[in-house]
Design a protein around this motif. Structure first.
Motif, PDB file in Angstrom:
ATOM      1  N   LEU A 111       0.867  -1.177   0.000  1.00  0.00           N
ATOM      2  CA  LEU A 111       0.000   0.000   0.000  1.00  0.00           C
ATOM      3  C   LEU A 111       0.898   1.218   0.000  1.00  0.00           C
ATOM      4  CD1 LEU A 111      -2.771  -0.976   2.586  1.00  0.00           C
ATOM      5  CD2 LEU A 111      -2.735  -1.334   0.124  1.00  0.00           C
ATOM      6  N   GLY A 112       0.858   1.970  -1.091  1.00  0.00           N
ATOM      7  CA  GLY A 112       1.794   3.068  -1.216  1.00  0.00           C
ATOM      8  C   GLY A 112       3.212   2.536  -1.194  1.00  0.00           C
ATOM      9  N   ARG A 113       4.015   3.027  -0.275  1.00  0.00           N
ATOM     10  CA  ARG A 113       5.406   2.579  -0.161  1.00  0.00           C
ATOM     11  C   ARG A 113       5.581   1.532   0.931  1.00  0.00           C
ATOM     12  NH1 ARG A 113       8.393   8.294   0.227  1.00  0.00           N
ATOM     13  NH2 ARG A 113      10.244   7.008   0.427  1.00  0.00           N
ATOM     14  N   GLU A 114       4.479   1.050   1.495  1.00  0.00           N
ATOM     15  CA  GLU A 114       4.545   0.078   2.586  1.00  0.00           C
ATOM     16  C   GLU A 114       4.249  -1.331   2.092  1.00  0.00           C
ATOM     17  OE1 GLU A 114       5.559   0.335   5.534  1.00  0.00           O
ATOM     18  OE2 GLU A 114       5.471   2.470   6.022  1.00  0.00           O
ATOM     19  N   LEU A 115       5.159  -2.249   2.341  1.00  0.00           N
ATOM     20  CA  LEU A 115       4.901  -3.670   2.145  1.00  0.00           C
ATOM     21  C   LEU A 115       4.146  -4.153   3.376  1.00  0.00           C
ATOM     22  CD1 LEU A 115       5.308  -6.435   0.783  1.00  0.00           C
ATOM     23  CD2 LEU A 115       7.546  -6.552   1.896  1.00  0.00           C
ATOM     24  N   VAL A 116       2.891  -4.573   3.199  1.00  0.00           N
ATOM     25  CA  VAL A 116       2.068  -4.922   4.353  1.00  0.00           C
ATOM     26  C   VAL A 116       1.793  -6.412   4.484  1.00  0.00           C
ATOM     27  CG1 VAL A 116       0.944  -2.662   4.432  1.00  0.00           C
ATOM     28  CG2 VAL A 116      -0.089  -4.481   3.077  1.00  0.00           C
ATOM     29  N   TRP A 117       2.040  -7.179   3.424  1.00  0.00           N
ATOM     30  CA  TRP A 117       1.728  -8.609   3.515  1.00  0.00           C
ATOM     31  C   TRP A 117       2.424  -9.344   2.389  1.00  0.00           C
ATOM     32  CZ3 TRP A 117      -0.645 -12.035   0.137  1.00  0.00           C
ATOM     33  CH2 TRP A 117      -1.023 -13.264   0.696  1.00  0.00           C
ATOM     34  N   PHE A 118       2.965 -10.528   2.695  1.00  0.00           N
ATOM     35  CA  PHE A 118       3.544 -11.354   1.637  1.00  0.00           C
ATOM     36  C   PHE A 118       3.497 -12.815   2.034  1.00  0.00           C
ATOM     37  CE2 PHE A 118       7.065  -9.816   4.259  1.00  0.00           C
ATOM     38  CZ  PHE A 118       7.776 -10.970   4.563  1.00  0.00           C
ATOM     39  N   SER A 119       3.518 -13.676   1.031  1.00  0.00           N
ATOM     40  CA  SER A 119       3.328 -15.099   1.294  1.00  0.00           C
ATOM     41  C   SER A 119       4.626 -15.874   1.420  1.00  0.00           C
ATOM     42  CB  SER A 119       2.486 -15.732   0.173  1.00  0.00           C
ATOM     43  OG  SER A 119       3.168 -15.645  -1.067  1.00  0.00           O
ATOM     44  N   ASP A 120       5.733 -15.326   0.920  1.00  0.00           N
ATOM     45  CA  ASP A 120       6.993 -16.060   0.943  1.00  0.00           C
ATOM     46  C   ASP A 120       8.146 -15.076   0.758  1.00  0.00           C
ATOM     47  OD1 ASP A 120       7.924 -16.453  -2.256  1.00  0.00           O
ATOM     48  OD2 ASP A 120       5.833 -15.963  -1.898  1.00  0.00           O
ATOM     49  N   ARG A 121       9.348 -15.534   1.003  1.00  0.00           N
ATOM     50  CA  ARG A 121      10.522 -14.653   0.951  1.00  0.00           C
ATOM     51  C   ARG A 121      10.780 -14.109  -0.451  1.00  0.00           C
ATOM     52  NH1 ARG A 121      13.638 -14.476   5.428  1.00  0.00           N
ATOM     53  NH2 ARG A 121      13.223 -15.999   7.064  1.00  0.00           N
TER      54      ARG A 121
END
Length: 223
Positions: free
Chosen positions: A41-51
């Motif tokens: 969201l914007g410049r924020e990584l807020v969620w991911f499933s794997d490296r």
């Protein structure tokens, strides 16, 4: 046979523990025919499933290149079905780094909160080729569901866990913003220049941006 996307979305619980969230993330990516997915969201990584998904988002942020950064269409899915066939001038550094990670294709969905496009969901896979119309449509369902989760869970933030979660919002770049401020004060430069220096340090050292930020905050300050 694995669960369908709709079944997975029906079973997503905001209060799920970390292990359950990771299982859900992997199963959802698999159901979409992807190796992984990440939401920014914007410049924020807020969620991911794997490296690997997190690393791809990190590279886009560090290099200022990639499919989600130039994504301005609020309705369509961007497909990059074969990274190896991109024009040499398009995202040259990002494409080279992605291929080093053995990524062959990327797909970007808009993430909406209400009527506003607030970010993107980026999926990757290791074989070239487009997604089917059904996969594209189901990816939109996942993006919409995650947007709802973000909106509901935004007050529940953590800057200390780098694992990536569904059902809670983790601001994975909180340390990056802190390190940018440290560099700005230490070097007497504007925040934009300090962030550029931090990105450059991460790229040349082949470390993640978060690792570089932590070293700036706690130990080594690049000059």
């Amino acid at each position: 046979m694995g669960a369908t996307v709709r079944e997975l979305l029906d079973n997503l619980r905001p209060a799920a523990d970390e292990e359950e969230r990771r299982r859900w993330a992997g199963a959802c990516a698999h159901a979409l025919g992807l190796g992984g997915i990440a939401v920014s969201l914007g410049r924020e990584l807020v969620w991911f499933s794997d490296r690997t998904s997190a690393r791809l988002e990190d590279l886009q942020f560090v290099l200022g290149q990639g499919p989600s950064l130039s994504f301005h269409d609020e309705t369509q899915v961007r497909q990059v079905p074969d990274l190896g066939r991109l024009p040499a001038r398009q995202w040259p550094q990002f494409a080279a780094e992605a291929e080093e990670l053995e990524i062959a294709a990327l797909f970007v969905w808009p993430v909406h909160i209400g009527a506003v496009q607030a970010g993107t969901m980026t999926g990757h896979r290791r074989v070239p080729g487009p997604l089917s119309p059904r996969q594209l449509a189901e990816g939109r369902l996942v993006a919409d569901t995650l947007a709802e989760q973000v909106l509901e869970q935004w007050p529940a933030v953590s800057a200390h866990d780098n694992s990536g979660h569904t059902g809670t919002v983790d601001l994975h770049r909180a340390e990056v913003h802190q390190a940018t401020g440290v560099l700005s004060a230490r070097l007497g430069v504007p925040l934009a220049e300090a962030l550029d220096r931090l990105r450059s340090q991460a790229y040349t050292s082949s470390r993640s941006l978060a690792e570089t930020a932590r070293s700036v905050i706690h130990r080594d300050l690049p000059r």
